[in-house]
Design a protein around this motif. Structure first.
Motif, PDB file in Angstrom:
ATOM      1  N   ASN A   1       0.827  -1.208   0.000  1.00 44.33           N
ATOM      2  CA  ASN A   1       0.000   0.000   0.000  1.00 44.33           C
ATOM      3  C   ASN A   1       0.865   1.264   0.000  1.00 44.33           C
ATOM      4  N   THR A   2       1.752   1.344  -0.973  1.00 42.97           N
ATOM      5  CA  THR A   2       2.670   2.475  -1.066  1.00 42.97           C
ATOM      6  C   THR A   2       2.815   2.888  -2.529  1.00 42.97           C
ATOM      7  N   ASN A   3       3.326   4.085  -2.752  1.00 46.01           N
ATOM      8  CA  ASN A   3       3.587   4.531  -4.120  1.00 46.01           C
ATOM      9  C   ASN A   3       5.070   4.578  -4.432  1.00 46.01           C
ATOM     10  N   LYS A   4       5.895   4.069  -3.508  1.00 43.57           N
ATOM     11  CA  LYS A   4       7.339   4.137  -3.721  1.00 43.57           C
ATOM     12  C   LYS A   4       7.761   3.292  -4.920  1.00 43.57           C
ATOM     13  N   SER A   5       8.904   3.620  -5.484  1.00 43.29           N
ATOM     14  CA  SER A   5       9.399   2.872  -6.645  1.00 43.29           C
ATOM     15  C   SER A   5      10.031   1.569  -6.186  1.00 43.29           C
ATOM     16  N   ILE A   6      10.148   0.645  -7.124  1.00 45.87           N
ATOM     17  CA  ILE A   6      10.761  -0.649  -6.781  1.00 45.87           C
ATOM     18  C   ILE A   6      12.233  -0.435  -6.389  1.00 45.87           C
ATOM     19  N   GLY A   7      12.860   0.572  -6.987  1.00 48.16           N
ATOM     20  CA  GLY A   7      14.259   0.876  -6.636  1.00 48.16           C
ATOM     21  C   GLY A   7      14.383   1.300  -5.172  1.00 48.16           C
ATOM     22  N   GLN A   8      13.367   2.012  -4.677  1.00 48.87           N
ATOM     23  CA  GLN A   8      13.383   2.438  -3.270  1.00 48.87           C
ATOM     24  C   GLN A   8      13.027   1.280  -2.336  1.00 48.87           C
ATOM     25  N   LEU A   9      12.163   0.380  -2.828  1.00 49.55           N
ATOM     26  CA  LEU A   9      11.630  -0.667  -1.949  1.00 49.55           C
ATOM     27  C   LEU A   9      12.523  -1.898  -1.853  1.00 49.55           C
ATOM     28  N   ARG A  10      13.173  -2.278  -2.943  1.00 49.22           N
ATOM     29  CA  ARG A  10      13.878  -3.554  -2.983  1.00 49.22           C
ATOM     30  C   ARG A  10      15.119  -3.527  -2.074  1.00 49.22           C
ATOM     31  N   GLY A  11      15.560  -4.744  -1.753  1.00 47.62           N
ATOM     32  CA  GLY A  11      16.807  -4.849  -0.999  1.00 47.62           C
ATOM     33  C   GLY A  11      16.630  -4.887   0.503  1.00 47.62           C
ATOM     34  N   GLN A  12      15.405  -4.656   0.976  1.00 48.86           N
ATOM     35  CA  GLN A  12      15.187  -4.739   2.422  1.00 48.86           C
ATOM     36  C   GLN A  12      13.802  -5.319   2.688  1.00 48.86           C
ATOM     37  N   PHE A  13      13.675  -5.915   3.864  1.00 48.45           N
ATOM     38  CA  PHE A  13      12.386  -6.505   4.220  1.00 48.45           C
ATOM     39  C   PHE A  13      11.400  -5.425   4.647  1.00 48.45           C
ATOM     40  N   HIS A  14      10.158  -5.622   4.224  1.00 48.47           N
ATOM     41  CA  HIS A  14       9.043  -4.786   4.659  1.00 48.47           C
ATOM     42  C   HIS A  14       8.040  -5.726   5.324  1.00 48.47           C
ATOM     43  N   GLU A  15       6.926  -5.156   5.753  1.00 49.31           N
ATOM     44  CA  GLU A  15       5.917  -5.999   6.398  1.00 49.31           C
ATOM     45  C   GLU A  15       4.599  -5.926   5.648  1.00 49.31           C
ATOM     46  N   TYR A  16       4.066  -7.108   5.318  1.00 49.66           N
ATOM     47  CA  TYR A  16       2.739  -7.194   4.717  1.00 49.66           C
ATOM     48  C   TYR A  16       1.740  -7.331   5.853  1.00 49.66           C
ATOM     49  N   TYR A  17       0.776  -6.438   5.868  1.00 55.62           N
ATOM     50  CA  TYR A  17      -0.254  -6.476   6.907  1.00 55.62           C
ATOM     51  C   TYR A  17      -1.213  -7.623   6.585  1.00 55.62           C
ATOM     52  N   ALA A  18      -1.227  -8.639   7.446  1.00 53.66           N
ATOM     53  CA  ALA A  18      -1.986  -9.849   7.131  1.00 53.66           C
ATOM     54  C   ALA A  18      -3.386  -9.862   7.711  1.00 53.66           C
ATOM     55  N   GLY A  19      -3.800  -8.780   8.328  1.00 55.45           N
ATOM     56  CA  GLY A  19      -5.167  -8.713   8.860  1.00 55.45           C
ATOM     57  C   GLY A  19      -5.185  -8.642  10.371  1.00 55.45           C
ATOM     58  N   LEU A  20      -6.333  -8.249  10.883  1.00 55.19           N
ATOM     59  CA  LEU A  20      -6.497  -8.058  12.337  1.00 55.19           C
ATOM     60  C   LEU A  20      -6.154  -9.339  13.098  1.00 55.19           C
ATOM     61  N   GLY A  21      -5.325  -9.189  14.127  1.00 55.30           N
ATOM     62  CA  GLY A  21      -5.015 -10.334  14.982  1.00 55.30           C
ATOM     63  C   GLY A  21      -3.994 -11.285  14.406  1.00 55.30           C
ATOM     64  N   ARG A  22      -3.474 -10.980  13.208  1.00 52.03           N
ATOM     65  CA  ARG A  22      -2.475 -11.866  12.592  1.00 52.03           C
ATOM     66  C   ARG A  22      -1.143 -11.138  12.541  1.00 52.03           C
ATOM     67  N   PRO A  23      -0.038 -11.865  12.799  1.00 50.15           N
ATOM     68  CA  PRO A  23       1.261 -11.195  12.726  1.00 50.15           C
ATOM     69  C   PRO A  23       1.587 -10.802  11.287  1.00 50.15           C
ATOM     70  N   PRO A  24       2.316  -9.682  11.086  1.00 51.52           N
ATOM     71  CA  PRO A  24       2.677  -9.297   9.713  1.00 51.52           C
ATOM     72  C   PRO A  24       3.612 -10.332   9.091  1.00 51.52           C
ATOM     73  N   ILE A  25       3.630 -10.365   7.775  1.00 53.75           N
ATOM     74  CA  ILE A  25       4.509 -11.313   7.049  1.00 53.75           C
ATOM     75  C   ILE A  25       5.627 -10.507   6.406  1.00 53.75           C
ATOM     76  N   LYS A  26       6.849 -10.993   6.533  1.00 51.46           N
ATOM     77  CA  LYS A  26       7.988 -10.293   5.923  1.00 51.46           C
ATOM     78  C   LYS A  26       7.850 -10.308   4.410  1.00 51.46           C
ATOM     79  N   LEU A  27       8.153  -9.190   3.798  1.00 46.83           N
ATOM     80  CA  LEU A  27       7.997  -9.073   2.341  1.00 46.83           C
ATOM     81  C   LEU A  27       9.271  -8.480   1.731  1.00 46.83           C
ATOM     82  N   MET A  28       9.837  -9.169   0.779  1.00 51.36           N
ATOM     83  CA  MET A  28      11.026  -8.683   0.065  1.00 51.36           C
ATOM     84  C   MET A  28      10.633  -8.287  -1.359  1.00 51.36           C
ATOM     85  N   PRO A  29      10.654  -7.003  -1.692  1.00 49.43           N
ATOM     86  CA  PRO A  29      10.416  -6.612  -3.079  1.00 49.43           C
ATOM     87  C   PRO A  29      11.700  -6.794  -3.901  1.00 49.43           C
TER      88      PRO A  29
END
Ligand code: SF4
Length: 247
Positions: free
Chosen positions: A180-208
């Motif tokens: 849910n971001t407008n950042k470029s893939i160049g800005q996003l890649r190379g590091q882990f982010h978090e995917y919001y998996a829903g209420l009550g669920r732990p986030p999932i690591k996401l590597m672009p």
């Protein structure tokens, strides 16, 4: 020198693609690879239940006409792979080959993704592969916002069912939608982010990382190295062995 119409050095392009193919096949595994399925003691009944739920979602996708792409497709492409995969790869949308076969990543970009997965010491059957959109946009145009809004709930349900440890987002549309971001893939890649998996669920690591179709279009040793660096971080995060390039 043989030149294409647009002055691209054809021999150079072929050489670069060969180099990339060789790079993603020239790996040796230093220690025995642990299969990426979750713990062996995992309840088989729970995995079977996940499989059934994924089949149910796939059937729903094949019947779906919620956006205009539903009437244009040859086949819907719900996604496929291991129901209990530790890694889930997500691309943008099916292309012509995928639309014809009803399977994700089976064209040239898919063959390169297979090589990347093999270079990681894994098999395609160990992971799960899908797209943000389940039907092909005409002429492979970019997905429209309303199409993503209609289709994204299917992928959300698939992610919720598989509950992977890591999501690899291939390319900007996948990464932007999942984060849910407008950042470029160049800005996003190379590091882990978090995917919001829903209420009550732990986030999932996401590597672009870059989409394999982008790699094919914009080959450079630098882009290839970046994708491999991203995949090495994924392997390290999962405590899986990191293959060495043998050349
Ligand atoms: S793209 Fe998604 S929402 Fe649109 S028809 Fe296909 S499955 Fe349904």
């Amino acid at each position: 020198m043989l030149l294409m119409e647009n002055d691209v050095d054809f021999n150079k392009v072929v050489r670069q693609h060969l180099e990339m193919e060789q790079f993603f096949t020239g790996f040796t595994i230093r220690r025995e690879s642990r299969m990426p399925e979750k713990a062996p003691q995992k309840d088989e009944a729970a995995i079977t239940e996940k499989s059934r739920e994924l089949d149910r979602i796939a059937e729903e996708v094949r019947r779906c006409r919620q956006c205009g792409l539903g009437s244009l497709r040859t086949n819907a492409v719900p996604g496929e792979g291991h129901a209990d995969a530790r890694i889930l790869f997500v691309g943008e949308a099916p292309g012509a080959d995928e639309d014809a076969q009803g399977q994700p990543f089976v064209g040239r970009a898919g063959k390169l993704l297979d090589k990347v997965i093999a270079a990681m010491g894994l098999k395609r059957s160990n992971v799960w592969i899908g797209n943000i959109l389940k039907c092909r946009p005409p002429e492979n145009r970019d997905p429209r916002a309303e199409e993503i809004i209609s289709c994204f709930p299917y992928l959300q349900k698939q992610i919720e069912t598989i509950n992977p440890e890591i999501i690899v987002a291939l390319g900007a549309p996948a990464a932007r939608t999942l984060l849910n971001t407008n950042k470029s893939i160049g800005q996003l890649r190379g590091q882990f982010h978090e995917y919001y998996a829903g209420l009550g669920r732990p986030p999932i690591k996401l590597m672009p990382t870059y989409h394999t179709a982008y790699l094919l279009r914009n080959y450079s040793p630098e882009n290839r190295r970046k994708v491999w660096e991203d995949m090495k971080k994924v392997l390290a995060e999962l405590d899986l062995p990191i293959p060495e390039h043998s050349k």
